[in-house]
Design an enzyme around this catalytic site. Structure first.
Site, PDB file in Angstrom:
ATOM      1  N   ASP A 102      -6.739  -6.474   4.149  1.00  0.00           N
ATOM      2  CA  ASP A 102      -6.132  -5.148   4.213  1.00  0.00           C
ATOM      3  C   ASP A 102      -6.238  -4.571   5.618  1.00  0.00           C
ATOM      4  OD1 ASP A 102      -5.257  -2.567   3.699  1.00  0.00           O
ATOM      5  OD2 ASP A 102      -6.926  -2.039   2.374  1.00  0.00           O
TER       6      ASP A 102
ATOM      7  N   MET B 282     -11.642  -5.889   5.158  1.00  0.00           N
ATOM      8  CA  MET B 282     -10.900  -4.904   5.946  1.00  0.00           C
ATOM      9  C   MET B 282     -10.663  -5.484   7.337  1.00  0.00           C
ATOM     10  SD  MET B 282     -10.060  -2.253   4.189  1.00  0.00           S
ATOM     11  CE  MET B 282      -9.310  -1.455   5.600  1.00  0.00           C
TER      12      MET B 282
ATOM     13  N   SER C 180       2.426  -0.135   6.357  1.00  0.00           N
ATOM     14  CA  SER C 180       3.435   0.280   7.338  1.00  0.00           C
ATOM     15  C   SER C 180       4.409  -0.843   7.706  1.00  0.00           C
ATOM     16  CB  SER C 180       2.753   0.824   8.593  1.00  0.00           C
ATOM     17  OG  SER C 180       1.870  -0.139   9.120  1.00  0.00           O
TER      18      SER C 180
ATOM     19  N   MET D 258      -9.218   8.090  -0.439  1.00  0.00           N
ATOM     20  CA  MET D 258     -10.147   8.521   0.630  1.00  0.00           C
ATOM     21  C   MET D 258     -10.684   9.908   0.281  1.00  0.00           C
ATOM     22  SD  MET D 258      -7.919   7.344   3.927  1.00  0.00           S
ATOM     23  CE  MET D 258      -6.897   5.855   3.863  1.00  0.00           C
TER      24      MET D 258
ATOM     25  N   HIS E  87      -1.223  -1.415  -4.316  1.00  0.00           N
ATOM     26  CA  HIS E  87      -2.475  -1.058  -3.653  1.00  0.00           C
ATOM     27  C   HIS E  87      -2.540   0.453  -3.440  1.00  0.00           C
ATOM     28  CE1 HIS E  87      -6.037  -2.094  -1.239  1.00  0.00           C
ATOM     29  NE2 HIS E  87      -5.645  -1.134  -0.405  1.00  0.00           N
TER      30      HIS E  87
ATOM     31  N   GLY F 180      -3.215  -3.894   9.080  1.00  0.00           N
ATOM     32  CA  GLY F 180      -2.495  -4.549  10.167  1.00  0.00           C
ATOM     33  C   GLY F 180      -1.776  -5.828   9.769  1.00  0.00           C
TER      34      GLY F 180
ATOM     35  N   MET G 129     -12.300   4.350  -0.773  1.00  0.00           N
ATOM     36  CA  MET G 129     -13.049   4.530   0.474  1.00  0.00           C
ATOM     37  C   MET G 129     -13.771   5.865   0.341  1.00  0.00           C
ATOM     38  SD  MET G 129      -9.971   3.169   2.858  1.00  0.00           S
ATOM     39  CE  MET G 129      -8.796   3.297   1.508  1.00  0.00           C
TER      40      MET G 129
ATOM     41  N   SER H  88       0.848  -1.198   0.000  1.00  0.00           N
ATOM     42  CA  SER H  88       0.000   0.000   0.000  1.00  0.00           C
ATOM     43  C   SER H  88       0.882   1.247   0.000  1.00  0.00           C
ATOM     44  CB  SER H  88      -0.897   0.006   1.237  1.00  0.00           C
ATOM     45  OG  SER H  88      -1.438   1.306   1.401  1.00  0.00           O
TER      46      SER H  88
ATOM     47  N   ASP I  31      -4.785   3.561  -2.072  1.00  0.00           N
ATOM     48  CA  ASP I  31      -5.899   3.887  -1.177  1.00  0.00           C
ATOM     49  C   ASP I  31      -6.438   5.280  -1.450  1.00  0.00           C
ATOM     50  OD1 ASP I  31      -6.209   1.601   0.633  1.00  0.00           O
ATOM     51  OD2 ASP I  31      -4.123   2.021   1.146  1.00  0.00           O
TER      52      ASP I  31
ATOM     53  N   HIS J 244      -8.327   0.989  -4.179  1.00  0.00           N
ATOM     54  CA  HIS J 244      -9.311   0.772  -3.107  1.00  0.00           C
ATOM     55  C   HIS J 244      -9.965   2.115  -2.800  1.00  0.00           C
ATOM     56  CE1 HIS J 244      -9.726  -0.238   1.497  1.00  0.00           C
ATOM     57  NE2 HIS J 244     -10.902  -0.188   0.904  1.00  0.00           N
TER      58      HIS J 244
HETATM   59  C1  DX5 Z   1      -6.553   1.597   5.409  1.00  0.00           C
HETATM   60  C2  DX5 Z   1      -6.078   1.252   4.032  1.00  0.00           C
HETATM   61  C3  DX5 Z   1      -4.957   0.300   4.008  1.00  0.00           C
HETATM   62  C4  DX5 Z   1      -3.710   0.791   4.692  1.00  0.00           C
HETATM   63  C5  DX5 Z   1      -3.088  -0.398   5.356  1.00  0.00           C
HETATM   64  O1  DX5 Z   1      -7.751   2.258   5.336  1.00  0.00           O
HETATM   65  O2  DX5 Z   1      -7.132   0.674   3.290  1.00  0.00           O
HETATM   66  O3  DX5 Z   1      -4.657  -0.138   2.694  1.00  0.00           O
HETATM   67  O4  DX5 Z   1      -2.764   1.362   3.825  1.00  0.00           O
HETATM   68  O5  DX5 Z   1      -2.044   0.031   6.147  1.00  0.00           O
HETATM   69  P1  DX5 Z   1      -1.278  -0.927   7.137  1.00  0.00           P
HETATM   70  O6  DX5 Z   1      -0.725  -2.058   6.328  1.00  0.00           O
HETATM   71  O7  DX5 Z   1      -0.261  -0.036   7.731  1.00  0.00           O
HETATM   72  O8  DX5 Z   1      -2.300  -1.409   8.155  1.00  0.00           O
HETATM   73 ZN    ZN Z   2      -6.624  -0.299   1.296  1.00  0.00          ZN
END
Ligand code: DX5
Ligand code: ZN
Length: 217
Positions: A176, A138, A199, A35, A31, A178, A66, A6, A33, A64
């Site tokens: 996706d 998620m 991360s 938002m 990936h 943690g 959101m 990501s 993200d 992805h």
């Molecule tokens: C969160 C995102 C994830 C995020 C995951 O809303 O959809 O893709 O980047 O980040 P980590 O891998 O740090 O949990």
């Molecule tokens: Zn994501």
């Protein structure tokens, strides 16, 4: 197993470098993200990001979204060359609007995916499974990186694996939030096909070893 780094966790000042790094550590998907500050509190990019992504990577562009009104965003990203656009089941009013969103994404040549938040029952996504490329579970609340994996997600993955296999659907399971060496392994054992990791990968000297742990090498 497919690894999907990501770029939310990458150095925003050098996105092309982050794409190259993803490729070098064995990723197949990138990936991305998105938002909108409405469906989730934070805001990231709009579809103009694809002007940086397209010329700088040949990885599968796994977007992805959101966002509210996913049919509008989905269509815009598809037009800009996204390979997969995954929207949230919680962002559509009913199944009919979900079908319209899938149609809007596919109209411009992308494949559609559907995602569920941690508090959404896995059964709610069943009607979509014969129609989409992937289902995204998620394993944290969507909205930011660096959160802790919610263990109940494993049961959802197992249920999906069983339901998809029993019906012979051609739908991948992506997880996706943690994901690290330990939680990633648990997700794969539960039946996941694609691991997203932000991360855990970016910003670490030993990113290659970390990717290997996820890839089971
Ligand atoms: C969160 C995102 C994830 C995020 C995951 O809303 O959809 O893709 O980047 O980040 P980590 O891998 O740090 O949990
Ligand atoms: Zn994501």
């Amino acid at each position: 197993m497919i690894l999907a780094p990501s770029i939310l966790a990458a150095d925003k000042a050098d996105l092309p470098g982050a794409f190259k790094l993803a490729k070098r550590i064995g990723a197949k998907y990138l990936h991305i993200d998105i938002m909108d500050g409405k469906f989730v509190p934070n805001t990231t990019w709009d579809e103009s990001l694809m002007d940086i992504v397209n010329p700088n990577t040949d990885l599968v562009k796994d977007v992805h979204i959101m966002v509210e009104k996913p049919w509008e965003w989905g269509s815009r990203f598809a037009k800009k060359g996204a390979d997969i656009v995954t929207f949230h089941l919680e962002a559509v009013e009913d199944f009919r609007q979900g079908l319209e969103t899938i149609a809007a994404i596919e109209k411009d040549g992308a494949e559609a995916g559907i995602s569920i938040k941690p508090n959404t029952a896995v059964e709610e996504v069943f009607p979509y499974l014969p129609l989409v490329k992937l289902v995204l579970v998620m394993s944290v609340e969507p909205g930011k990186g660096g959160q802790k994996f919610i263990p109940e997600s494993l049961e959802k993955i197992k249920t999906l694996r069983h339901h998809i296999d029993a019906n012979g659907y051609n739908c991948l399971i992506e997880v996706d939030g943690g994901i690290n060496g330990e939680t990633g392994k648990m997700c794969l054992e539960a039946g996941a096909d694609i691991l997203v990791a932000g991360s855990y990968l970016y910003g670490h000297e030993d990113i290659k070893e970390r990717a290997k742990a996820l890839l089971g090498k």
